[in-house]
Scaffold this motif. Structure first.
Motif, mmCIF file in Angstrom:
data_model
loop_
_atom_site.group_PDB
_atom_site.id
_atom_site.type_symbol
_atom_site.label_atom_id
_atom_site.label_comp_id
_atom_site.label_asym_id
_atom_site.label_seq_id
_atom_site.Cartn_x
_atom_site.Cartn_y
_atom_site.Cartn_z
ATOM 1 N N SER A 102 0.820 -1.218 0.000
ATOM 2 C CA SER A 102 0.000 0.000 0.000
ATOM 3 C C SER A 102 0.852 1.265 0.000
ATOM 4 O O SER A 102 0.379 2.322 -0.390
ATOM 5 N N GLN A 123 -0.839 2.755 -6.182
ATOM 6 C CA GLN A 123 -1.986 3.636 -6.328
ATOM 7 C C GLN A 123 -2.981 2.878 -7.215
ATOM 8 O O GLN A 123 -2.635 2.454 -8.320
ATOM 9 N N GLU A 160 -5.840 2.568 -9.703
ATOM 10 C CA GLU A 160 -6.483 3.401 -10.718
ATOM 11 C C GLU A 160 -7.904 2.938 -11.011
ATOM 12 O O GLU A 160 -8.721 3.720 -11.451
ATOM 13 N N HIS A 191 -0.903 1.581 -10.298
ATOM 14 C CA HIS A 191 0.234 2.413 -10.678
ATOM 15 C C HIS A 191 1.273 2.353 -9.575
ATOM 16 O O HIS A 191 0.955 2.554 -8.401
ATOM 17 N N ILE A 245 3.920 4.009 -7.579
ATOM 18 C CA ILE A 245 4.385 5.369 -7.286
ATOM 19 C C ILE A 245 5.816 5.361 -6.743
ATOM 20 O O ILE A 245 6.355 6.402 -6.387
ATOM 21 N N SER A 267 2.104 2.252 -14.872
ATOM 22 C CA SER A 267 0.841 1.574 -14.580
ATOM 23 C C SER A 267 0.900 0.130 -15.078
ATOM 24 O O SER A 267 1.552 -0.168 -16.081
#
Length: 138
Positions: free
Chosen positions: A36, A40, A42, A61, A63, A101
């Motif tokens: 986590s 991210q 989407e 995605h 990050i 992504s």
């Protein structure tokens, strides 16, 4: 003051070993604590494939600024909420490139599958970490 600080440290340690379910926004996802921190979400998609088989997927995605290895599995559930056991529920790995992504998409192994959960964990999260859920699954 020292007792308060020790309690805070204990709470942070315990909460770091739990997984979380994003009940309100993404109720089909179970995300580990490390994953986590660099994922991210989407979107989550579902539909049907040929033969009326349930199809599910997640677009995520990374990050992170470095490569990460994600462990994931699709858990297929019958109408009573019980897991359909089999090869389809095995853990798999995905190398996540930084700032890119990725999509995960699977088709249920049987028409008995009416629901699902997608588990997303960092490769370094111990296998014995049990999911902590703050609500019920749909």
């Amino acid at each position: 003051m020292i007792i308060r600080a020790l309690l805070l440290v204990a709470v942070l340690i315990v909460s770091g070993c739990q997984t979380k379910t994003l009940d309100t926004e993404h109720p089909h996802l179970v995300i580990g604590p490390r994953a986590s921190s660099y994922l991210q979400i989407e979107g989550v998609q579902e539909g049907t494939a040929s033969g009326d088989l349930l199809r599910a997927g997640v677009r995520l995605h990374s990050i992170s600024n470095v490569r990460q290895t994600l462990r994931f599995r699709f858990e297929w559930l019958d109408a009573s909420g019980f897991e359909l056991r089999g090869l389809a529920g095995r853990w798999e790995r995905l190398e996540l490139r930084p700032q890119v992504s990725h999509s995960l998409d699977r088709i249920a192994p049987s028409p008995k599958a009416t629901n699902y959960r997608i588990h997303l964990f960092d490769i370094n999260t111990p296998a014995n970490v049990k999911p902590h859920t703050s609500g019920s699954y749909p």
